[in-house]
Write a protein that holds these residues in place. Structure first.
Motif, PDB file in Angstrom:
ATOM      1  N   TYR A 156      36.146  44.638  47.405  1.00 51.37           N
ATOM      2  CA  TYR A 156      37.586  44.788  47.593  1.00 51.37           C
ATOM      3  C   TYR A 156      37.975  44.783  49.073  1.00 51.37           C
ATOM      4  CZ  TYR A 156      42.372  46.356  47.411  1.00 51.37           C
ATOM      5  OH  TYR A 156      43.732  46.432  47.572  1.00 51.37           O
ATOM      6  N   ASN A 157      37.158  45.368  49.917  1.00 53.24           N
ATOM      7  CA  ASN A 157      37.482  45.383  51.357  1.00 53.24           C
ATOM      8  C   ASN A 157      37.590  43.962  51.909  1.00 53.24           C
ATOM      9  OD1 ASN A 157      37.614  48.190  51.565  1.00 53.24           O
ATOM     10  ND2 ASN A 157      35.408  48.352  51.932  1.00 53.24           N
ATOM     11  N   TYR A 158      36.705  43.071  51.461  1.00 56.25           N
ATOM     12  CA  TYR A 158      36.778  41.670  51.875  1.00 56.25           C
ATOM     13  C   TYR A 158      38.076  41.037  51.362  1.00 56.25           C
ATOM     14  CZ  TYR A 158      36.013  36.633  51.830  1.00 56.25           C
ATOM     15  OH  TYR A 158      36.174  35.280  51.994  1.00 56.25           O
ATOM     16  N   LEU A 159      38.368  41.243  50.074  1.00 52.34           N
ATOM     17  CA  LEU A 159      39.580  40.668  49.471  1.00 52.34           C
ATOM     18  C   LEU A 159      40.832  41.186  50.176  1.00 52.34           C
ATOM     19  CD1 LEU A 159      38.670  40.966  45.674  1.00 52.34           C
ATOM     20  CD2 LEU A 159      38.605  38.894  47.090  1.00 52.34           C
TER      21      LEU A 159
ATOM     22  N   LEU B 155      39.613  46.137  39.468  1.00 50.45           N
ATOM     23  CA  LEU B 155      39.920  44.950  38.662  1.00 50.45           C
ATOM     24  C   LEU B 155      39.737  43.670  39.480  1.00 50.45           C
ATOM     25  CD1 LEU B 155      41.248  43.840  35.932  1.00 50.45           C
ATOM     26  CD2 LEU B 155      43.322  43.744  37.297  1.00 50.45           C
ATOM     27  N   LEU B 156      40.294  43.635  40.684  1.00 45.82           N
ATOM     28  CA  LEU B 156      40.185  42.447  41.532  1.00 45.82           C
ATOM     29  C   LEU B 156      38.731  42.170  41.923  1.00 45.82           C
ATOM     30  CD1 LEU B 156      43.318  42.855  43.839  1.00 45.82           C
ATOM     31  CD2 LEU B 156      43.014  41.229  41.964  1.00 45.82           C
ATOM     32  N   SER B 157      38.000  43.218  42.283  1.00 40.16           N
ATOM     33  CA  SER B 157      36.591  43.047  42.649  1.00 40.16           C
ATOM     34  C   SER B 157      35.791  42.488  41.474  1.00 40.16           C
ATOM     35  CB  SER B 157      35.974  44.379  43.079  1.00 40.16           C
ATOM     36  OG  SER B 157      36.546  44.804  44.278  1.00 40.16           O
TER      37      SER B 157
ATOM     38  N   SER C 157      41.866  30.105  50.643  1.00 43.69           N
ATOM     39  CA  SER C 157      43.171  29.924  49.991  1.00 43.69           C
ATOM     40  C   SER C 157      43.056  30.060  48.484  1.00 43.69           C
ATOM     41  CB  SER C 157      43.756  28.557  50.343  1.00 43.69           C
ATOM     42  OG  SER C 157      44.062  28.492  51.704  1.00 43.69           O
ATOM     43  N   ARG C 158      41.949  29.584  47.921  1.00 38.13           N
ATOM     44  CA  ARG C 158      41.743  29.726  46.474  1.00 38.13           C
ATOM     45  C   ARG C 158      41.617  31.194  46.093  1.00 38.13           C
ATOM     46  NH1 ARG C 158      38.064  24.873  46.622  1.00 38.13           N
ATOM     47  NH2 ARG C 158      36.428  26.389  46.956  1.00 38.13           N
ATOM     48  N   ILE C 159      40.919  31.965  46.907  1.00 37.79           N
ATOM     49  CA  ILE C 159      40.769  33.401  46.633  1.00 37.79           C
ATOM     50  C   ILE C 159      42.125  34.094  46.689  1.00 37.79           C
ATOM     51  CG2 ILE C 159      39.810  35.580  47.508  1.00 37.79           C
ATOM     52  CD1 ILE C 159      37.314  33.943  48.352  1.00 37.79           C
ATOM     53  N   ILE C 160      42.917  33.781  47.715  1.00 36.88           N
ATOM     54  CA  ILE C 160      44.261  34.375  47.841  1.00 36.88           C
ATOM     55  C   ILE C 160      45.095  34.038  46.610  1.00 36.88           C
ATOM     56  CG2 ILE C 160      46.439  34.323  49.156  1.00 36.88           C
ATOM     57  CD1 ILE C 160      44.130  35.713  50.646  1.00 36.88           C
ATOM     58  N   GLU C 161      45.066  32.784  46.196  1.00 38.72           N
ATOM     59  CA  GLU C 161      45.859  32.360  45.037  1.00 38.72           C
ATOM     60  C   GLU C 161      45.378  33.049  43.767  1.00 38.72           C
ATOM     61  OE1 GLU C 161      49.295  30.728  43.926  1.00 38.72           O
ATOM     62  OE2 GLU C 161      48.497  30.784  45.953  1.00 38.72           O
ATOM     63  N   LYS C 162      44.079  33.249  43.640  1.00 33.45           N
ATOM     64  CA  LYS C 162      43.548  33.957  42.465  1.00 33.45           C
ATOM     65  C   LYS C 162      43.997  35.417  42.462  1.00 33.45           C
ATOM     66  CE  LYS C 162      39.473  31.216  41.334  1.00 33.45           C
ATOM     67  NZ  LYS C 162      38.001  31.211  41.199  1.00 33.45           N
ATOM     68  N   ILE C 163      44.032  36.046  43.632  1.00 32.62           N
ATOM     69  CA  ILE C 163      44.518  37.429  43.731  1.00 32.62           C
ATOM     70  C   ILE C 163      45.964  37.485  43.242  1.00 32.62           C
ATOM     71  CG2 ILE C 163      45.179  39.297  45.321  1.00 32.62           C
ATOM     72  CD1 ILE C 163      42.722  38.439  47.058  1.00 32.62           C
ATOM     73  N   LYS C 164      46.795  36.586  43.759  1.00 33.43           N
ATOM     74  CA  LYS C 164      48.205  36.564  43.360  1.00 33.43           C
ATOM     75  C   LYS C 164      48.354  36.319  41.867  1.00 33.43           C
ATOM     76  CE  LYS C 164      50.340  34.947  47.641  1.00 33.43           C
ATOM     77  NZ  LYS C 164      51.117  33.840  48.237  1.00 33.43           N
ATOM     78  N   THR C 165      47.598  35.362  41.343  1.00 34.77           N
ATOM     79  CA  THR C 165      47.677  35.024  39.931  1.00 34.77           C
ATOM     80  C   THR C 165      47.273  36.209  39.060  1.00 34.77           C
ATOM     81  OG1 THR C 165      47.271  32.694  40.393  1.00 34.77           O
ATOM     82  CG2 THR C 165      46.836  33.428  38.156  1.00 34.77           C
ATOM     83  N   LEU C 166      46.202  36.899  39.432  1.00 30.18           N
ATOM     84  CA  LEU C 166      45.765  38.069  38.668  1.00 30.18           C
ATOM     85  C   LEU C 166      46.816  39.173  38.684  1.00 30.18           C
ATOM     86  CD1 LEU C 166      41.994  38.260  39.657  1.00 30.18           C
ATOM     87  CD2 LEU C 166      42.901  38.042  37.334  1.00 30.18           C
ATOM     88  N   ILE C 167      47.415  39.408  39.843  1.00 27.75           N
ATOM     89  CA  ILE C 167      48.437  40.454  39.950  1.00 27.75           C
ATOM     90  C   ILE C 167      49.665  40.082  39.128  1.00 27.75           C
ATOM     91  CG2 ILE C 167      50.074  41.560  41.547  1.00 27.75           C
ATOM     92  CD1 ILE C 167      47.741  41.621  43.600  1.00 27.75           C
ATOM     93  N   ILE C 168      50.106  38.850  39.227  1.00 23.94           N
ATOM     94  CA  ILE C 168      51.270  38.409  38.450  1.00 23.94           C
ATOM     95  C   ILE C 168      50.983  38.526  36.960  1.00 23.94           C
ATOM     96  CG2 ILE C 168      52.624  36.356  37.809  1.00 23.94           C
ATOM     97  CD1 ILE C 168      52.525  35.609  40.835  1.00 23.94           C
ATOM     98  N   ASP C 169      49.804  38.109  36.553  1.00 23.72           N
ATOM     99  CA  ASP C 169      49.419  38.217  35.149  1.00 23.72           C
ATOM    100  C   ASP C 169      49.389  39.673  34.712  1.00 23.72           C
ATOM    101  OD1 ASP C 169      48.478  37.003  32.663  1.00 23.72           O
ATOM    102  OD2 ASP C 169      46.575  37.983  33.124  1.00 23.72           O
ATOM    103  N   LEU C 170      48.809  40.519  35.518  1.00 23.93           N
ATOM    104  CA  LEU C 170      48.702  41.945  35.208  1.00 23.93           C
ATOM    105  C   LEU C 170      50.082  42.580  35.045  1.00 23.93           C
ATOM    106  CD1 LEU C 170      46.781  44.439  34.989  1.00 23.93           C
ATOM    107  CD2 LEU C 170      47.128  44.739  37.444  1.00 23.93           C
ATOM    108  N   VAL C 171      50.987  42.293  35.957  1.00 18.25           N
ATOM    109  CA  VAL C 171      52.305  42.926  35.945  1.00 18.25           C
ATOM    110  C   VAL C 171      53.255  42.297  34.923  1.00 18.25           C
ATOM    111  CG1 VAL C 171      54.395  43.345  37.324  1.00 18.25           C
ATOM    112  CG2 VAL C 171      52.139  43.687  38.347  1.00 18.25           C
ATOM    113  N   HIS C 172      53.270  40.983  34.841  1.00 17.28           N
ATOM    114  CA  HIS C 172      54.305  40.307  34.063  1.00 17.28           C
ATOM    115  C   HIS C 172      53.884  39.884  32.663  1.00 17.28           C
ATOM    116  CE1 HIS C 172      57.098  40.160  37.434  1.00 17.28           C
ATOM    117  NE2 HIS C 172      56.031  39.948  38.181  1.00 17.28           N
TER     118      HIS C 172
END
Length: 187
Positions: A105-108, A96-98, A68-83
């Motif tokens: 990335y395949n795992y993520l 970037l995510l890797s 769940s922490r990994i999922i939340e970090k993915i979301k946070t990075l994407i939101i930061d990147l876009v917004h």
């Protein structure tokens, strides 16, 4: 020191609210950023339950398990990147995510799809479309300026993706614009 991972902490106002709640509970904060708080002292047991209860009432959630922490970090990075970043990088999202999360990335991607029910790419596109909506509502930038700011290869590509996701053209959206945006945590 304890690191608390917090779901739905997606904007600067969220940071303010979480900071306020932790201060009310007497918890010293070393560092706070989207989705994550580092405290000055150890937070566990009853104190952690109080934090969880206070944050849950406000629509946040403490995250305890690694996935769940990994999922939340993915979301946070994407939101930061876009917004938050202004045409910051043409770097590939998967690279970037890797790099940031220190996982293949395949795992993520597999983990994200399994837990969220959509791909990372679709989540990224949804965030970009919300940013386009925001910029269209403000009516300060042309469509080509918006396309450039969000790293679209062309206005046509942005328009096609926008229509595919929203069912509307960007021009029509700009005309109607009322009640068409979503909060970032609902995307």
């Amino acid at each position: 020191m304890t690191t608390l991972f917090i779901k739905n902490m997606v904007c600067d106002r969220c940071i303010l609210v979480v900071r306020e709640q932790l201060e009310k509970l007497g918890i010293g904060i070393e560092q706070i950023k989207l989705g994550e708080v580092k405290t000055r002292e150890q937070v566990s047991g009853e104190t952690k339950q109080k934090v969880d209860l206070a944050l849950t009432k406000l629509g946040f959630e403490l995250i305890d398990d690694k996935k769940s922490r990994i999922i939340e970090k993915i979301k946070t990075l994407i939101i930061d990147l876009v917004h938050r970043r202004e045409n910051d990088s043409k770097q590939n999202l998967s690279d970037l995510l890797s790099k940031e999360l220190h996982h293949d990335y395949n795992y993520l991607s597999g983990l994200f799809s399994e837990v969220e029910g959509i791909t990372i790419e679709k989540y990224f596109i949804a965030q970009k479309i919300e940013k386009v909506k925001e910029l269209l509502v403000y009516d300060e930038l042309s469509l080509s300026e918006i396309a450039y700011r969000l790293n679209y290869s062309s206005v046509a590509y942005l328009s096609n993706q926008f229509k595919k996701v929203t069912g509307l053209t960007p021009s029509y959206f700009r005309q109607v614009k009322e009640d068409k945006r979503k909060p970032l945590d609902k995307v």
